[in-house]
Design a protein around this motif. Sequence first.
Motif, PDB file in Angstrom:
ATOM      1  N   VAL A   1       0.837  -1.199   0.000  1.00 21.59           N
ATOM      2  CA  VAL A   1       0.000   0.000   0.000  1.00 21.59           C
ATOM      3  C   VAL A   1       0.869   1.245   0.000  1.00 21.59           C
ATOM      4  CG1 VAL A   1      -1.826   1.254   1.217  1.00 21.59           C
ATOM      5  CG2 VAL A   1      -1.766  -1.254   1.295  1.00 21.59           C
ATOM      6  N   GLY A   2       0.658   2.128  -0.996  1.00 18.33           N
ATOM      7  CA  GLY A   2       1.376   3.392  -1.058  1.00 18.33           C
ATOM      8  C   GLY A   2       0.694   4.446  -0.209  1.00 18.33           C
ATOM      9  N   MET A   3       1.490   5.192   0.562  1.00 22.18           N
ATOM     10  CA  MET A   3       0.879   6.171   1.464  1.00 22.18           C
ATOM     11  C   MET A   3       1.866   7.287   1.814  1.00 22.18           C
ATOM     12  SD  MET A   3       1.107   4.219   5.187  1.00 22.18           S
ATOM     13  CE  MET A   3       0.426   5.614   6.066  1.00 22.18           C
ATOM     14  N   ALA A   4       1.317   8.442   2.202  1.00 22.04           N
ATOM     15  CA  ALA A   4       2.101   9.490   2.847  1.00 22.04           C
ATOM     16  C   ALA A   4       2.156   9.133   4.327  1.00 22.04           C
ATOM     17  CB  ALA A   4       1.459  10.852   2.630  1.00 22.04           C
ATOM     18  N   GLU A   5       3.324   8.705   4.778  1.00 22.65           N
ATOM     19  CA  GLU A   5       3.472   8.209   6.146  1.00 22.65           C
ATOM     20  C   GLU A   5       4.016   9.310   7.054  1.00 22.65           C
ATOM     21  OE1 GLU A   5       5.940   4.893   8.758  1.00 22.65           O
ATOM     22  OE2 GLU A   5       6.518   5.332   6.688  1.00 22.65           O
ATOM     23  N   ARG A   6       3.282   9.629   8.083  1.00 23.26           N
ATOM     24  CA  ARG A   6       3.730  10.639   9.037  1.00 23.26           C
ATOM     25  C   ARG A   6       4.509   9.984  10.167  1.00 23.26           C
ATOM     26  NH1 ARG A   6      -0.896  12.831  10.399  1.00 23.26           N
ATOM     27  NH2 ARG A   6      -1.067  12.109  12.548  1.00 23.26           N
ATOM     28  N   ILE A   7       5.718  10.491  10.385  1.00 23.86           N
ATOM     29  CA  ILE A   7       6.555  10.059  11.498  1.00 23.86           C
ATOM     30  C   ILE A   7       6.944  11.320  12.253  1.00 23.86           C
ATOM     31  CG2 ILE A   7       8.653   8.881  12.224  1.00 23.86           C
ATOM     32  CD1 ILE A   7       8.605   7.316   9.631  1.00 23.86           C
ATOM     33  N   GLY A   8       6.366  11.522  13.402  1.00 23.73           N
ATOM     34  CA  GLY A   8       6.583  12.767  14.123  1.00 23.73           C
ATOM     35  C   GLY A   8       6.028  13.938  13.329  1.00 23.73           C
ATOM     36  N   ASP A   9       6.878  14.915  13.030  1.00 29.31           N
ATOM     37  CA  ASP A   9       6.467  16.078  12.245  1.00 29.31           C
ATOM     38  C   ASP A   9       6.888  15.967  10.786  1.00 29.31           C
ATOM     39  OD1 ASP A   9       5.345  17.356  14.482  1.00 29.31           O
ATOM     40  OD2 ASP A   9       7.289  18.188  15.071  1.00 29.31           O
ATOM     41  N   ASP A  10       7.357  14.810  10.364  1.00 28.80           N
ATOM     42  CA  ASP A  10       7.832  14.604   8.994  1.00 28.80           C
ATOM     43  C   ASP A  10       6.928  13.633   8.247  1.00 28.80           C
ATOM     44  OD1 ASP A  10      10.085  16.266   9.320  1.00 28.80           O
ATOM     45  OD2 ASP A  10      11.199  14.617  10.257  1.00 28.80           O
ATOM     46  N   VAL A  11       6.919  13.763   6.909  1.00 25.96           N
ATOM     47  CA  VAL A  11       6.115  12.887   6.064  1.00 25.96           C
ATOM     48  C   VAL A  11       7.024  12.216   5.034  1.00 25.96           C
ATOM     49  CG1 VAL A  11       4.213  12.744   4.421  1.00 25.96           C
ATOM     50  CG2 VAL A  11       4.052  14.289   6.371  1.00 25.96           C
ATOM     51  N   PHE A  12       6.872  10.911   4.897  1.00 26.02           N
ATOM     52  CA  PHE A  12       7.649  10.115   3.959  1.00 26.02           C
ATOM     53  C   PHE A  12       6.706   9.471   2.939  1.00 26.02           C
ATOM     54  CE2 PHE A  12      10.010  10.498   7.807  1.00 26.02           C
ATOM     55  CZ  PHE A  12      11.347  10.535   7.443  1.00 26.02           C
ATOM     56  N   ASN A  13       7.184   9.323   1.719  1.00 22.81           N
ATOM     57  CA  ASN A  13       6.442   8.629   0.665  1.00 22.81           C
ATOM     58  C   ASN A  13       6.782   7.145   0.802  1.00 22.81           C
ATOM     59  OD1 ASN A  13       5.612   7.485  -1.783  1.00 22.81           O
ATOM     60  ND2 ASN A  13       6.015   9.338  -2.946  1.00 22.81           N
ATOM     61  N   SER A  14       5.890   6.375   1.380  1.00 20.39           N
ATOM     62  CA  SER A  14       6.203   4.992   1.763  1.00 20.39           C
ATOM     63  C   SER A  14       5.308   3.977   1.073  1.00 20.39           C
ATOM     64  CB  SER A  14       6.069   4.814   3.283  1.00 20.39           C
ATOM     65  OG  SER A  14       6.980   5.634   3.974  1.00 20.39           O
ATOM     66  N   ALA A  15       5.809   2.756   1.001  1.00 20.98           N
ATOM     67  CA  ALA A  15       5.028   1.603   0.572  1.00 20.98           C
ATOM     68  C   ALA A  15       5.102   0.573   1.690  1.00 20.98           C
ATOM     69  CB  ALA A  15       5.560   1.026  -0.733  1.00 20.98           C
ATOM     70  N   ILE A  16       3.947   0.151   2.180  1.00 24.46           N
ATOM     71  CA  ILE A  16       3.861  -0.736   3.347  1.00 24.46           C
ATOM     72  C   ILE A  16       3.375  -2.119   2.905  1.00 24.46           C
ATOM     73  CG2 ILE A  16       2.949  -0.968   5.680  1.00 24.46           C
ATOM     74  CD1 ILE A  16       4.452   1.678   5.210  1.00 24.46           C
ATOM     75  N   TRP A  17       4.110  -3.149   3.305  1.00 23.34           N
ATOM     76  CA  TRP A  17       3.695  -4.531   3.015  1.00 23.34           C
ATOM     77  C   TRP A  17       2.922  -5.074   4.206  1.00 23.34           C
ATOM     78  CZ3 TRP A  17       5.119  -7.780  -1.288  1.00 23.34           C
ATOM     79  CH2 TRP A  17       4.663  -9.103  -1.185  1.00 23.34           C
ATOM     80  N   ILE A  18       1.686  -5.498   3.942  1.00 24.84           N
ATOM     81  CA  ILE A  18       0.838  -6.121   4.965  1.00 24.84           C
ATOM     82  C   ILE A  18       0.653  -7.584   4.576  1.00 24.84           C
ATOM     83  CG2 ILE A  18      -1.372  -6.025   6.160  1.00 24.84           C
ATOM     84  CD1 ILE A  18      -1.615  -3.122   5.157  1.00 24.84           C
TER      85      ILE A  18
END
Length: 210
Positions: free
Chosen positions: A56-73
């Motif tokens: 799943v592609g998502m804008a992932e928020r970590i603290g105050d930053d956002v990363f363009n991530s792909a998450i494997w479930i």
Amino acid sequence: PDLIMTPEGCLEGYVINEAISENRGDELIEIAEPIDGPFMARFREFCHSNRVNALVGMAERIGDDVFNSAIWIDRDGEIAGKYSKTHFQEGVRDDRGFNRPGAAIRGFDTEFGRVGVMICYDRRVPEVARSLMLDGACVLLVPSYGFYRGVNDAVLMTRAHENDLPLVFCHPQKTVAVRAGGELYFLREEEDAISHVVVELTEKHPENGM
């Protein structure tokens, strides 16, 4: 299917271009979701209920930053891997907390073997695919949203050929699959289509990464 793969930025609709051009980065930070957020919880429940893997592609928020991530479930609904985009066509700036690059180019282990992910522009940097191959990947998965015409197919075929790995490209308007060695065997250019692709994975030899 064994795996459902979404395009880049599936969860939020890939609004990074608007965030940059219209100076709306604060809004992207607000709509970005942590990996344990409510919408990701719904994806996890879906995978568990249907016994299917998802990338799943998502804008992932970590603290105050956002990363363009792909998450494997995985089929149990557990998060089994993650990759955050490392290379950006628009570049990166220290003052854009909503557009942070990932810190590592690594694959992750799944029931099918080690998987390597390149997000959109990453595929145009040969060293990204090479690093994933050397890390033991048996396939390259490329969720994307932007550029998909012109030399795109040649770039994908080249990455597969250079590393002797199969590759699948998933975009809202195009699906491409390439065999290890660089032969394109599936191409569908159709907006918002659901494509079904069978991938023959590459057997890895631990002594040399191939």
